[in-house]
Scaffold this motif. Structure first.
Motif, PDB file in Angstrom:
ATOM      1  N   TYR A 199     -31.238 -37.415 -44.698  1.00 31.30           N
ATOM      2  CA  TYR A 199     -31.790 -37.119 -43.379  1.00 31.30           C
ATOM      3  C   TYR A 199     -31.417 -38.209 -42.379  1.00 31.30           C
ATOM      4  O   TYR A 199     -31.056 -37.914 -41.223  1.00 31.30           O
ATOM      5  N   LEU A 200     -31.514 -39.461 -42.791  1.00 31.13           N
ATOM      6  CA  LEU A 200     -31.150 -40.561 -41.900  1.00 31.13           C
ATOM      7  C   LEU A 200     -29.660 -40.545 -41.570  1.00 31.13           C
ATOM      8  O   LEU A 200     -29.262 -40.847 -40.436  1.00 31.13           O
ATOM      9  N   LEU A 201     -28.828 -40.179 -42.563  1.00 30.37           N
ATOM     10  CA  LEU A 201     -27.388 -40.087 -42.305  1.00 30.37           C
ATOM     11  C   LEU A 201     -27.099 -38.976 -41.291  1.00 30.37           C
ATOM     12  O   LEU A 201     -26.295 -39.159 -40.365  1.00 30.37           O
ATOM     13  N   THR A 202     -27.770 -37.843 -41.461  1.00 32.27           N
ATOM     14  CA  THR A 202     -27.598 -36.749 -40.504  1.00 32.27           C
ATOM     15  C   THR A 202     -28.044 -37.165 -39.108  1.00 32.27           C
ATOM     16  O   THR A 202     -27.377 -36.855 -38.107  1.00 32.27           O
ATOM     17  N   LEU A 203     -29.161 -37.872 -39.027  1.00 34.38           N
ATOM     18  CA  LEU A 203     -29.657 -38.354 -37.735  1.00 34.38           C
ATOM     19  C   LEU A 203     -28.642 -39.288 -37.080  1.00 34.38           C
ATOM     20  O   LEU A 203     -28.346 -39.163 -35.884  1.00 34.38           O
ATOM     21  N   CYS A 204     -28.107 -40.223 -37.853  1.00 31.14           N
ATOM     22  CA  CYS A 204     -27.157 -41.198 -37.288  1.00 31.14           C
ATOM     23  C   CYS A 204     -25.860 -40.531 -36.844  1.00 31.14           C
ATOM     24  O   CYS A 204     -25.303 -40.883 -35.790  1.00 31.14           O
ATOM     25  N   PHE A 210     -25.113 -30.554 -27.513  1.00 28.76           N
ATOM     26  CA  PHE A 210     -24.829 -29.376 -28.337  1.00 28.76           C
ATOM     27  C   PHE A 210     -23.816 -29.713 -29.428  1.00 28.76           C
ATOM     28  O   PHE A 210     -23.962 -29.288 -30.579  1.00 28.76           O
ATOM     29  N   PHE A 211     -22.783 -30.467 -29.076  1.00 28.28           N
ATOM     30  CA  PHE A 211     -21.807 -30.843 -30.098  1.00 28.28           C
ATOM     31  C   PHE A 211     -22.422 -31.820 -31.107  1.00 28.28           C
ATOM     32  O   PHE A 211     -22.018 -31.850 -32.273  1.00 28.28           O
ATOM     33  N   GLY A 212     -23.385 -32.618 -30.675  1.00 23.77           N
ATOM     34  CA  GLY A 212     -24.119 -33.436 -31.629  1.00 23.77           C
ATOM     35  C   GLY A 212     -24.909 -32.587 -32.605  1.00 23.77           C
ATOM     36  O   GLY A 212     -24.984 -32.883 -33.803  1.00 23.77           O
ATOM     37  N   LEU A 213     -25.530 -31.507 -32.093  1.00 21.57           N
ATOM     38  CA  LEU A 213     -26.234 -30.565 -32.964  1.00 21.57           C
ATOM     39  C   LEU A 213     -25.281 -29.941 -33.981  1.00 21.57           C
ATOM     40  O   LEU A 213     -25.600 -29.855 -35.181  1.00 21.57           O
ATOM     41  N   CYS A 214     -24.118 -29.500 -33.516  1.00 22.55           N
ATOM     42  CA  CYS A 214     -23.133 -28.902 -34.426  1.00 22.55           C
ATOM     43  C   CYS A 214     -22.673 -29.912 -35.477  1.00 22.55           C
ATOM     44  O   CYS A 214     -22.521 -29.562 -36.662  1.00 22.55           O
ATOM     45  N   ALA A 215     -22.450 -31.164 -35.069  1.00 18.58           N
ATOM     46  CA  ALA A 215     -22.011 -32.188 -36.024  1.00 18.58           C
ATOM     47  C   ALA A 215     -23.090 -32.456 -37.059  1.00 18.58           C
ATOM     48  O   ALA A 215     -22.801 -32.614 -38.256  1.00 18.58           O
ATOM     49  N   GLY A 216     -24.359 -32.506 -36.629  1.00 18.35           N
ATOM     50  CA  GLY A 216     -25.448 -32.732 -37.572  1.00 18.35           C
ATOM     51  C   GLY A 216     -25.568 -31.621 -38.599  1.00 18.35           C
ATOM     52  O   GLY A 216     -25.731 -31.874 -39.797  1.00 18.35           O
ATOM     53  N   THR A 225     -37.688 -29.990 -41.348  1.00 16.02           N
ATOM     54  CA  THR A 225     -37.401 -31.424 -41.442  1.00 16.02           C
ATOM     55  C   THR A 225     -35.997 -31.731 -40.953  1.00 16.02           C
ATOM     56  O   THR A 225     -35.771 -32.713 -40.232  1.00 16.02           O
ATOM     57  N   LEU A 226     -35.036 -30.881 -41.316  1.00 17.90           N
ATOM     58  CA  LEU A 226     -33.657 -31.067 -40.865  1.00 17.90           C
ATOM     59  C   LEU A 226     -33.550 -30.895 -39.353  1.00 17.90           C
ATOM     60  O   LEU A 226     -32.884 -31.698 -38.677  1.00 17.90           O
ATOM     61  N   PHE A 227     -34.209 -29.879 -38.806  1.00 20.05           N
ATOM     62  CA  PHE A 227     -34.160 -29.666 -37.358  1.00 20.05           C
ATOM     63  C   PHE A 227     -34.722 -30.863 -36.604  1.00 20.05           C
ATOM     64  O   PHE A 227     -34.176 -31.271 -35.570  1.00 20.05           O
ATOM     65  N   SER A 228     -35.798 -31.446 -37.114  1.00 15.53           N
ATOM     66  CA  SER A 228     -36.407 -32.600 -36.440  1.00 15.53           C
ATOM     67  C   SER A 228     -35.501 -33.815 -36.480  1.00 15.53           C
ATOM     68  O   SER A 228     -35.390 -34.545 -35.489  1.00 15.53           O
ATOM     69  N   ALA A 229     -34.845 -34.044 -37.616  1.00 15.89           N
ATOM     70  CA  ALA A 229     -33.930 -35.183 -37.715  1.00 15.89           C
ATOM     71  C   ALA A 229     -32.754 -35.030 -36.754  1.00 15.89           C
ATOM     72  O   ALA A 229     -32.354 -35.989 -36.072  1.00 15.89           O
ATOM     73  N   MET A 270     -33.943 -35.604 -33.132  1.00 12.86           N
ATOM     74  CA  MET A 270     -34.067 -37.039 -32.829  1.00 12.86           C
ATOM     75  C   MET A 270     -32.706 -37.656 -32.555  1.00 12.86           C
ATOM     76  O   MET A 270     -32.543 -38.466 -31.633  1.00 12.86           O
ATOM     77  N   GLY A 271     -31.700 -37.281 -33.350  1.00 14.60           N
ATOM     78  CA  GLY A 271     -30.357 -37.815 -33.134  1.00 14.60           C
ATOM     79  C   GLY A 271     -29.788 -37.403 -31.792  1.00 14.60           C
ATOM     80  O   GLY A 271     -29.146 -38.214 -31.099  1.00 14.60           O
ATOM     81  N   MET A 272     -29.998 -36.157 -31.400  1.00 17.46           N
ATOM     82  CA  MET A 272     -29.510 -35.694 -30.092  1.00 17.46           C
ATOM     83  C   MET A 272     -30.120 -36.504 -28.958  1.00 17.46           C
ATOM     84  O   MET A 272     -29.424 -36.906 -28.014  1.00 17.46           O
ATOM     85  N   CYS A 273     -31.430 -36.730 -29.022  1.00 17.04           N
ATOM     86  CA  CYS A 273     -32.113 -37.464 -27.944  1.00 17.04           C
ATOM     87  C   CYS A 273     -31.747 -38.943 -27.948  1.00 17.04           C
ATOM     88  O   CYS A 273     -31.508 -39.536 -26.888  1.00 17.04           O
ATOM     89  N   LEU A 274     -31.698 -39.553 -29.125  1.00 16.34           N
ATOM     90  CA  LEU A 274     -31.372 -40.977 -29.199  1.00 16.34           C
ATOM     91  C   LEU A 274     -29.941 -41.246 -28.758  1.00 16.34           C
ATOM     92  O   LEU A 274     -29.653 -42.285 -28.159  1.00 16.34           O
TER      93      LEU A 274
END
Length: 440
Positions: free
Chosen positions: A4-9, A54-60, A199-203, A206-210
């Motif tokens: 999850y942390l890797l996906t967020l980063c 959006f591309f961050g979402l796709c990458a995650g 849980t995946l959607f939330s991670a 967070m990555g998109m916003c950060l």
């Protein structure tokens, strides 16, 4: 947790790295509207930040699909694909609005269609936990209407609060962090696999916003626009729908008894997530007050004005950054207070802590209305605005007001009036240098 942390980063890194090129593309494409009466910023600022998000979402989602444990989410559930379909549609509508300013009713229809697309692919509310009743199964039409309403309300709540630099991204990031902790607890502690998509959607959220916040903090170099605010609102709503309306409360086994008792025991857990408006209570309050205020005046609920909560904070006397941090404080207090109450609703210390922090928040909120007289020995310990000084002469007041008016004069839309150091703009000293070289 590592995956999850890797996906967020990865999501944050892709969003951060793409925001710079997207900003230059927005400048070239002319996605920089003129300064409006309700705007707070003073210079035309490019939009379309939602493209990078959006591309961050796709990458995650792509990275999660190739990880050992998270890949099972895609195998056992169709919810990630449903989220991607709805997000792509709402993102496309937002991009068109950022560029061409489409009608509010068209955007509302697009939001409903995006929610319907997710419902068609299985991301919908199946039942609701009702106190003293149990899990109430919903019909297909009831689940569809409730899901669409929840998505539309959440999207517009986030969109309404997007009025100050970094405000919407920071508040949604706080809500996503609280949501992630709750969903991960349900998935890991109770072994309920149905909580894994949320849980995946939330991670990812967070990555998109950060990833976007460093470019969007005051003074913002780019705005997320409707393409970003509607996108993160939809992702937040999708996580709430996934974990609230599809997990059987009796599966938690928090109470060894009937299903009614189990639902009653988990009410503090499910009510805050049944309507994510309690997680994003500040944007929801802003949305409701705006609708009531505009309807009372005989205006359209979608008509823009300067009556939002962040506008009122600025009118009270708060600076731009302080108003944003105050909104962050209240969002974190409500989100994490609800999270703590869901973990242990019988603890009186949680309630007392929330009340104490609320009192501190009220003092900070109303502080500019008071100008206390500070003793001479404490002058160095307080901000300059609270220190005693010589009375201001009328002429100096007029000069200060004229200076402020000049500073707040809107800048015409063009390449030369863009926020940020790396904007595509002309160099003001370049013609003089060329003349000097020619004369030589």
């Amino acid at each position: 947790m590592r995956e999850y942390l890797l996906t967020l980063c990865i999501t944050a890194a892709v969003t951060y790295l793409l925001t710079g090129p997207v900003r230059k593309f927005a400048i070239v494409a002319g996605a920089m509207p003129e300064i409006r009466a309700r705007d707070v910023h003073r210079e035309p600022t490019p939009r379309l930040g939602g493209i990078a998000m959006f591309f961050g979402l796709c990458a995650g989602l792509l990275v999660a699909d190739h990880l050992t444990n998270l890949s099972e989410v895609f195998e056992k559930s169709n919810e990630p694909r449903a989220l991607l379909s709805g997000a792509a549609l709402i993102w496309l509508i937002g991009v068109l609005d950022d560029k061409f300013e489409i009608d509010a009713l068209i955007k509302l229809g697009g939001q409903m269609i995006a929610a319907g697309v997710m419902v068609m692919q299985g991301l919908t509310i199946l039942w609701l936990p009702i106190p003293s009743v149990g899990s109430v199964a919903l019909t297909q039409w009831q689940g569809t209407l409730l899901t669409v309403a929840l998505v539309v309300i959440t999207i517009n709540a986030v969109n309404f609060v997007d009025g100050l630099d970094g405000l919407a991204a920071g508040m949604v990031c706080i809500a996503a962090a609280a949501f992630f902790l709750y969903a991960y607890r349900i998935w890991y502690s109770y072994g309920i696999e149905a909580a894994a998509p949320a849980t995946l959607f939330s991670a990812i959220l967070m990555g998109m916003c950060l990833g976007f916040l460093p470019h969007n903090m005051h003074p913002a170099r780019i705005f997320m626009g409707d393409s970003g605010s509607m996108l993160i609102g939809l992702v937040l709503a999708a996580g709430a729908i996934s974990i609230t309306g599809q997990i059987d409360p009796d599966a938690l086994k928090l109470f060894a008894g009937s299903e009614k008792a189990a639902v009653h025991q988990t009410v503090p857990v499910y009510i805050p997530l049944l309507l994510p408006l309690s997680i994003i209570a500040v944007p929801a309050a802003d949305l409701i007050s705006a609708i009531v205020r505009r309807t009372w005046r005989g205006q359209s609920p979608f008509a823009a004005d300067r009556g939002h909560l962040h506008h009122r904070l600025l009118e009270i006397g708060h600076s731009h950054s302080r108003a944003v941090w105050i909104m962050y404080f209240w969002s974190a207090l409500i989100a994490f207070g609800s999270l703590a109450y869901s973990v242990n609703s019988a603890s009186m210390w949680i309630v007392l802590g929330v009340v104490f922090l609320s009192a501190i928040g009220l003092v900070l909120l109303l502080l500019p209305r008071f100008t206390p007289r500070v003793p001479m020995w404490a002058q160095a310990l307080v901000p300059p605005r609270y220190r005693r000084g010589r009375p201001v002469v009328a002429e100096s007041v007029e000069s200060m007001e004229s200076t402020e008016v000049e500073q707040r004069t809107p800048v015409a839309v063009g390449v030369a009036g863009v926020n940020g150091a790396t904007a595509l703009r002309t160099r003001p000293h370049a013609p003089e240098r060329r003349k000097a070289e020619t004369s030589r």
